[in-house]
Motif scaffolding. Structure first.
Motif, PDB file in Angstrom:
ATOM      1  N   GLU A 283       0.947  -1.123   0.158  1.00 57.86           N
ATOM      2  CA  GLU A 283       0.074  -0.076  -0.149  1.00 57.86           C
ATOM      3  C   GLU A 283       0.798   1.209   0.001  1.00 57.86           C
ATOM      4  OE1 GLU A 283      -3.533   2.131   2.644  1.00 57.86           O
ATOM      5  OE2 GLU A 283      -2.886   0.046   3.185  1.00 57.86           O
ATOM      6  N   CYS A 284       2.029   1.167   0.868  1.00 58.50           N
ATOM      7  CA  CYS A 284       2.873   2.473   0.968  1.00 58.50           C
ATOM      8  C   CYS A 284       3.466   2.463  -0.550  1.00 58.50           C
ATOM      9  CB  CYS A 284       4.057   1.734   1.807  1.00 58.50           C
ATOM     10  SG  CYS A 284       5.321   3.330   2.091  1.00 58.50           S
ATOM     11  N   CYS A 285       4.009   1.592  -1.155  1.00 58.18           N
ATOM     12  CA  CYS A 285       4.564   1.645  -2.627  1.00 58.18           C
ATOM     13  C   CYS A 285       3.659   2.349  -3.657  1.00 58.18           C
ATOM     14  CB  CYS A 285       5.081   0.444  -3.031  1.00 58.18           C
ATOM     15  SG  CYS A 285       6.503  -0.282  -2.069  1.00 58.18           S
ATOM     16  N   ASP A 286       2.227   1.584  -3.471  1.00 58.80           N
ATOM     17  CA  ASP A 286       1.225   2.335  -4.257  1.00 58.80           C
ATOM     18  C   ASP A 286       1.058   3.739  -4.107  1.00 58.80           C
ATOM     19  OD1 ASP A 286       0.784  -0.250  -5.309  1.00 58.80           O
ATOM     20  OD2 ASP A 286      -0.832  -0.844  -4.145  1.00 58.80           O
ATOM     21  N   ASN A 287       1.209   4.298  -2.953  1.00 51.95           N
ATOM     22  CA  ASN A 287       0.936   5.742  -2.407  1.00 51.95           C
ATOM     23  C   ASN A 287       2.134   6.457  -3.019  1.00 51.95           C
ATOM     24  OD1 ASN A 287      -1.428   5.171  -1.159  1.00 51.95           O
ATOM     25  ND2 ASN A 287      -0.373   5.006   0.842  1.00 51.95           N
ATOM     26  N   CYS A 288       3.361   5.817  -3.080  1.00 53.44           N
ATOM     27  CA  CYS A 288       4.513   6.482  -3.522  1.00 53.44           C
ATOM     28  C   CYS A 288       4.532   6.682  -5.156  1.00 53.44           C
ATOM     29  CB  CYS A 288       5.952   5.568  -3.248  1.00 53.44           C
ATOM     30  SG  CYS A 288       6.088   5.892  -1.385  1.00 53.44           S
ATOM     31  N   GLY A 289       3.969   5.589  -5.634  1.00 49.27           N
ATOM     32  CA  GLY A 289       3.787   5.741  -7.028  1.00 49.27           C
ATOM     33  C   GLY A 289       2.734   6.886  -7.447  1.00 49.27           C
ATOM     34  N   CYS A 290       1.801   6.877  -6.693  1.00 47.59           N
ATOM     35  CA  CYS A 290       0.821   7.962  -7.150  1.00 47.59           C
ATOM     36  C   CYS A 290       1.222   9.412  -6.718  1.00 47.59           C
ATOM     37  CB  CYS A 290      -0.504   7.721  -6.046  1.00 47.59           C
ATOM     38  SG  CYS A 290      -1.479   6.355  -6.556  1.00 47.59           S
ATOM     39  N   ARG A 291       2.302   9.456  -5.625  1.00 45.15           N
ATOM     40  CA  ARG A 291       2.945  10.944  -5.442  1.00 45.15           C
ATOM     41  C   ARG A 291       3.845  11.049  -6.682  1.00 45.15           C
ATOM     42  NH1 ARG A 291       3.769   8.624  -0.252  1.00 45.15           N
ATOM     43  NH2 ARG A 291       1.880   9.603   1.203  1.00 45.15           N
ATOM     44  N   TRP A 292       4.709  10.321  -7.091  1.00 45.72           N
ATOM     45  CA  TRP A 292       5.398  10.477  -8.300  1.00 45.72           C
ATOM     46  C   TRP A 292       4.757  10.862  -9.728  1.00 45.72           C
ATOM     47  CZ3 TRP A 292      10.307  12.035  -8.043  1.00 45.72           C
ATOM     48  CH2 TRP A 292      10.934  11.807  -7.284  1.00 45.72           C
ATOM     49  N   LYS A 293       3.539  10.377  -9.891  1.00 41.06           N
ATOM     50  CA  LYS A 293       2.774  10.514 -10.950  1.00 41.06           C
ATOM     51  C   LYS A 293       2.297  12.009 -10.921  1.00 41.06           C
ATOM     52  CE  LYS A 293       1.135   5.863 -12.050  1.00 41.06           C
ATOM     53  NZ  LYS A 293      -0.052   5.077 -12.176  1.00 41.06           N
TER      54      LYS A 293
END
Length: 209
Positions: A6-16
């Motif tokens: 879930e944390c990685c998914d959030n990080c990916g969203c932030r980079w997008k």
């Protein structure tokens, strides 16, 4: 493990989101630069020409055997380039022609071909010219007008500034023609005559100028 995913998914969203923001900023910068370039180079503002000072110390009609003027005239011409990004270069000499009652009697050079004029700059041309016999084709009507004005000591002399220039980043050449109607009080020896600035009228130019 689920928490990490879930944390990685959030990080990916932030980079997008960051990339989207950077892309938006890049687009805004390109649009802003385009607007600036269009404002700077797409439209030419005509020069502003004024006669800031003028002094006439002699104007007499002489025969050579035709009509001619013995004259002494001093001028301060100011030419301002109002364009904030574009300078220009003279593609023809810049000249000032004098006339009385519609008839030219002399012409002087202000600047040569190839001379440049910077953006937002004003150039002053101080001219002192004279002659003991400058030919002028007055005719009887012109002679009568000279005598009329000579009786008052105030002479109507027109100065026409003309030339051709090319502005920065533009292909077309632009004609300059400015007419400056002057009313000059003949200044006697040692006398000071106050002169009011005259704004010259520019001729219409073509659509690219």
């Amino acid at each position: 493990m689920g928490e990490c995913d879930e944390c990685c998914d959030n990080c990916g969203c932030r980079w997008k989101d960051v990339w989207r923001l950077l892309l938006c900023l890049a687009v805004l910068i390109v649009v802003a630069l385009t607007v600036v370039l269009v404002a700077a180079f797409a439209f030419v503002r005509q020069v502003v020409v004024t006669v800031d000072d003028a002094s006439l110390s002699r104007l007499a009609l002489v025969s050579t055997p035709g009509t001619a003027f013995a004259y002494n005239l001093s001028l301060t011409l100011a030419i301002r380039n109002p364009n904030w990004a574009m300078s220009y270069k003279n593609t023809e000499p810049l000249e000032a022609a004098y006339s009385f009652d519609g008839q030219p009697f002399d012409r002087v050079r202000l600047a040569g071909e190839g001379d440049t004029h910077g953006a937002k700059k004003t150039v002053l041309y101080r001219i002192t010219s004279g002659s003991d016999g400058a030919f002028v084709a007055l005719g009887s009507a012109g002679v009568a007008e000279f005598k009329k004005e000579n009786a008052t000591g105030v002479f109507e002399v027109e100065v026409v500034v003309s030339g051709e220039v090319k502005y920065t980043a533009r292909l077309s050449k632009c004609k300059i023609e400015a007419k400056c109607p002057l009313k000059l009080q003949l200044a006697l020896s040692g006398e000071t005559v106050v002169f009011q600035q005259v704004k010259c009228k520019l001729a219409k130019t073509d659509k690219n100028c």
